[in-house]
Scaffold this active site. Structure first.
Site, short mmCIF file in Angstrom:
data_model
loop_
_atom_site.label_atom_id
_atom_site.label_comp_id
_atom_site.label_asym_id
_atom_site.label_seq_id
_atom_site.Cartn_x
_atom_site.Cartn_y
_atom_site.Cartn_z
N HIS A 163 3.56 49.62 44.18
CA HIS A 163 3.51 48.59 43.36
C HIS A 163 2.23 48.89 42.24
CE1 HIS A 163 5.39 45.05 41.39
NE2 HIS A 163 5.49 44.68 42.64
N ARG A 164 1.27 49.86 42.58
CA ARG A 164 0.27 50.00 41.45
C ARG A 164 0.78 51.09 40.40
NH1 ARG A 164 -3.88 52.88 45.61
NH2 ARG A 164 -1.90 53.75 46.35
#
Length: 460
Positions: free
Chosen positions: A431-432
């Site tokens: 998700h980064r």
């Protein structure tokens, strides 16, 4: 005079720090040639035959089969140079200069030979034939000459003789050390060796029958918490997988999205490809090869998922090429071979490389370089007969596409209920590197290509 050279376990590739000896290919006393494989080892990535850069007579082997050695530890020693005469009395002697082979094995090179150092020996002493420096244990027990020493206390200090028993007979410093570690007075033991020699077995027997040490008490407590059972060492492939997955879970904030897709048209397109051209048209196209080609097209549209995160610099590094890993289950465990430059390969080329790497994985002949450097992983867990999964990302990659089994299911097709070939697709992503919109867009494009292969043709 022969010169004994030591050959150490080389660096077998990209971050590997140890290897397990699987099988020795030579015995002490064997004559080996330069670059001849001498041992087969298993690293965390592959089985590798290690060649020796020296030619000569093997004088010692270090480590039994099944033992794990760190990189840089001695593997064996080889006597090179002049050789002793044959038992037949021949006076011929072979002279060989020690030299490196020049070959390179993933980060280890054999360069110039070490400088010879002249050894001086006392006059009148002859040089014996080359004998093992450290080798296999002798067939029977060897009892050294008894050395009588003053009594040794638990601290290791010598004291007066025990008037009842006389001096304590101890020959091994290891026995004395073991007694000190367990606070054991050797004067209280009766040796079972010749002339009352105190052996290691005597000390170990006394330790077992005596009170528990703090270390032993701690071990007993651990056993109470973890009941006895089969213990499997986390090493080799299994250990490497455990370390990598644990690191992935620690460092990567992953999320998973999934979708069901109608794969009926994809299977029909595959059948048409394999039926075209007739006999001799080349190998069959696999479903995995088609999905891999779809992945490369999707990554071209969503390059955020073909990236890695530089933690120290706090930067996302988007990678220029796609090196596609695919999960392969083998007898040695799960491995992930990598198809290099998948983004410039055709479906047929990707399929041929998958077949080659899969065969090498099953036979344990994959090279370490073929198991590293992936940028995205495709995991076909449908071969295990399951529909879905939430796979752990193959660190340091940013995403993994999971594919379940393709099975007939009820499906609404063109407004009518029909039986169609359905597959579940799941995408686990870091998700980064992107948000759900990007991940969803990637997965939806893959599903569209599965449902309508013509969508893929638009981008070819």
């Amino acid at each position: 005079m022969p010169q004994v050279l030591e050959f150490k376990l080389p660096d077998l590739g990209e971050g590997l720090t140890e290897a397990e000896i699987v099988r020795w290919l030579v015995e002490v006393g064997d004559v080996v040639a330069i670059d001849q494989p001498v041992v087969e080892v298993e690293t965390a990535k592959a089985m590798v035959e290690v060649p020796c850069p020296y030619g000569g007579v093997v004088t010692a082997r270090f480590g039994e089969e099944g033992k794990e050695l760190p990189v840089g530890a001695p593997l064996l020693t080889v006597a090179v140079g002049s050789v002793e005469p044959e038992p037949s009395g021949s006076t011929e002697a072979a002279e060989a200069e020690p030299s490196g082979s020049g070959n390179v094995l993933v980060g280890y090179g054999t360069g110039a030979p070490p400088v010879r150092r002249r050894r001086v020996r006392p006059e009148g002493l002859s040089v014996p034939a080359v004998a093992p420096v450290a080798s296999v244990a002798p067939a029977g027990p060897v009892v050294p000459a008894v050395a009588v020493v003053p009594p040794v206390s638990a601290s290791g200090d010598s004291g007066a003789s025990d008037g009842a028993r006389g001096p304590v007979a101890v020959v091994s410093p290891l026995v004395r050390k073991l007694a000190r570690q367990h606070d054991l007075d050797l004067r209280q033991l009766a040796g079972s060796g010749p002339d009352g020699l105190i052996l290691r077995a005597d000390v170990e027997s006394a330790i077992r029958s005596g009170p528990e040490t703090p270390q032993e008490a701690e071990a007993t407590d651990r056993a109470a918490v973890h009941p006895a059972g089969e213990r499997v060492p986390l090493r080799g492939v299994r250990g490497a997988v455990a370390d990598k997955l644990a690191r992935s879970r620690r460092e990567i904030p992953d999320a998973t999205c999934w979708v069901d897709a109608d794969a009926t048209e994809l299977m029909a397109a595959r059948a048409a490809m394999n039926g075209a051209g007739g006999p001799g048209a080349g190998p069959k196209v696999s479903v995995l090869a088609l999905l891999a080609r779809i992945c490369t097209a999707a990554l071209a549209r969503y390059p955020e998922l073909n990236s890695t995160v530089d933690q120290e610099a706090r930067e996302i590094v988007r990678l220029p090429g796609v090196h596609l890993g695919f999960a392969a289950q083998t007898e040695r465990g799960l491995v992930v071979p990598v198809v290099r430059d998948a983004h410039v390969r055709s479906t047929e080329s990707i399929g041929a490389e998958i077949t080659r790497l899969t065969e090498a994985a099953r036979t344990g002949t994959l090279k370490p370089a073929e198991l590293t450097g992936g940028t995205f992983t495709l995991n076909n867990y449908g071969v295990f007969g399951v529909d879905g999964s939430t796979p752990i990302i193959n660190h340091p990659e940013a995403a993994m596409l999971g594919v379940g089994r393709i099975v007939p299911k009820p499906w609404v097709h063109e407004g009518e209920l029909a039986v169609r070939r359905v597959v579940q697709l799941s995408l686990t992503f870091d998700h980064r590197v992107c948000d759900g919109g990007t991940a969803g867009g990637f997965l939806r494009y893959v599903a569209d290509c599965v449902e309508q292969p013509a969508v893929l043709l638009r981008t070819l």
